[in-house]
Motif scaffolding. Sequence first.
Motif, mmCIF file in Angstrom:
data_model
loop_
_atom_site.group_PDB
_atom_site.id
_atom_site.type_symbol
_atom_site.label_atom_id
_atom_site.label_comp_id
_atom_site.label_asym_id
_atom_site.label_seq_id
_atom_site.Cartn_x
_atom_site.Cartn_y
_atom_site.Cartn_z
ATOM 1 N N GLY A 176 -56.266 8.745 8.818
ATOM 2 C CA GLY A 176 -56.152 8.638 10.264
ATOM 3 C C GLY A 176 -56.028 9.970 10.970
ATOM 4 O O GLY A 176 -56.102 10.028 12.201
ATOM 5 N N THR A 177 -55.819 11.055 10.210
ATOM 6 C CA THR A 177 -55.719 12.388 10.809
ATOM 7 C C THR A 177 -56.807 13.310 10.269
ATOM 8 O O THR A 177 -56.670 14.535 10.290
ATOM 9 C CB THR A 177 -54.334 13.008 10.542
ATOM 10 N N GLY A 179 -60.195 13.101 11.260
ATOM 11 C CA GLY A 179 -61.404 13.095 12.072
ATOM 12 C C GLY A 179 -62.050 14.463 12.154
ATOM 13 O O GLY A 179 -63.285 14.591 12.149
ATOM 14 N N TRP A 180 -61.247 15.509 12.221
ATOM 15 C CA TRP A 180 -61.767 16.878 12.316
ATOM 16 C C TRP A 180 -62.654 17.240 11.138
ATOM 17 O O TRP A 180 -63.647 17.968 11.288
ATOM 18 C CB TRP A 180 -60.611 17.872 12.413
ATOM 19 N N SER A 184 -65.451 14.609 13.940
ATOM 20 C CA SER A 184 -65.052 13.751 15.058
ATOM 21 C C SER A 184 -63.538 13.802 15.239
ATOM 22 O O SER A 184 -62.832 12.825 14.970
ATOM 23 C CB SER A 184 -65.502 12.304 14.804
ATOM 24 N N PRO A 185 -63.016 14.931 15.702
ATOM 25 C CA PRO A 185 -61.561 15.013 15.903
ATOM 26 C C PRO A 185 -61.087 13.985 16.913
ATOM 27 O O PRO A 185 -61.777 13.682 17.889
ATOM 28 C CB PRO A 185 -61.352 16.441 16.406
ATOM 29 N N SER A 186 -59.901 13.423 16.666
ATOM 30 C CA SER A 186 -59.399 12.323 17.493
ATOM 31 C C SER A 186 -58.940 12.779 18.870
ATOM 32 O O SER A 186 -58.842 11.965 19.792
ATOM 33 C CB SER A 186 -58.221 11.646 16.774
ATOM 34 N N ARG A 188 -55.948 13.764 19.226
ATOM 35 C CA ARG A 188 -54.494 13.639 19.110
ATOM 36 C C ARG A 188 -53.979 14.752 18.201
ATOM 37 O O ARG A 188 -54.529 14.987 17.138
ATOM 38 C CB ARG A 188 -54.104 12.279 18.525
ATOM 39 N N GLU A 221 -57.288 18.549 14.867
ATOM 40 C CA GLU A 221 -57.501 17.221 15.452
ATOM 41 C C GLU A 221 -57.625 17.286 16.976
ATOM 42 O O GLU A 221 -58.007 16.302 17.604
ATOM 43 C CB GLU A 221 -56.366 16.277 15.062
#
Length: 286
Positions: A176-177, A179-180, A184-186, A188, A221
């Motif tokens: 869930g952390t 994405g980077w 596709s960084p979140s 957050r 992120e």
Amino acid sequence: MSEAASAHALRTRIGDSEFDRDTAVTRREPGVYDIDLSAGWTIINAVNGGYLLAVLGRALADALPHPDPFTISAHYLTASHPGPAVVRTDVVRAGRTLSTGQASLFQYDDAGREVERIRVLASYGDLADLPDDVRTTAKPPAIPPVDQCFGPDDSPAPVPGSSAIADRLMLKLDPGTLGWALGSPSGRGEMRAWFGLADGRDADPLSLLLAVDALPPTAFELGLTGWVPTVELTVHVRSRPAPGPLRVSITTRNLAGGFLEEDAEVWDSADRLVAQSRQLARVRLG
């Protein structure tokens, strides 16, 4: 916790680990210690700030009458590099239950001049003497089992900022952390992971100083890349950790003026909050 325990099949005792050898300081005289900073704990070309804090923490444990860091605050003045360094300590106060000291780490520039790299102020006590009473609203981070998380070896391409330190850690990041890492960084400022030393050495108060600064920056992120150097880092060690891997959760709520804060919590295998930290770091914008 069986999945997490399986990731720690190897076991090296505290005192016999590469971490112990690489943070060991040699007392030259009272209050003065020599060390050769290892290249094994570098990020790009700079030595990791948590490793440096553990080095200074070990020197203070020798200089002060109490064994464990309760709170330690560090200001990172210039980037440290692998090679010889000198730590100088000073006892500020020695009390019955707490003692306070300061320490600085120095290296030499190309002209042979001494350069201060990091300065800390810390209070030490004995974690074994603390009462068992705990009253908290804090909850352990929800992280998937280790076999559902991902480490540097799982990446198809080099991770930005990856370095020698990754080979010395058991680091499994919460998907869930991540994405980077997938482009596709979140957005957050969150990073969560299972953490341990690669040789299976269990955590102790000194390795907690490393744990709070060993995950990828939350800036990743947020969609930022590149080095995120620490300006100031304060760590509170709350308890001696139980054997087994740790869970580390780091959050950033405010990036402004090219600086961000990172708040970290470290939880042990007994679901106890064993360390907390806050750091101020510089980020490169644009």
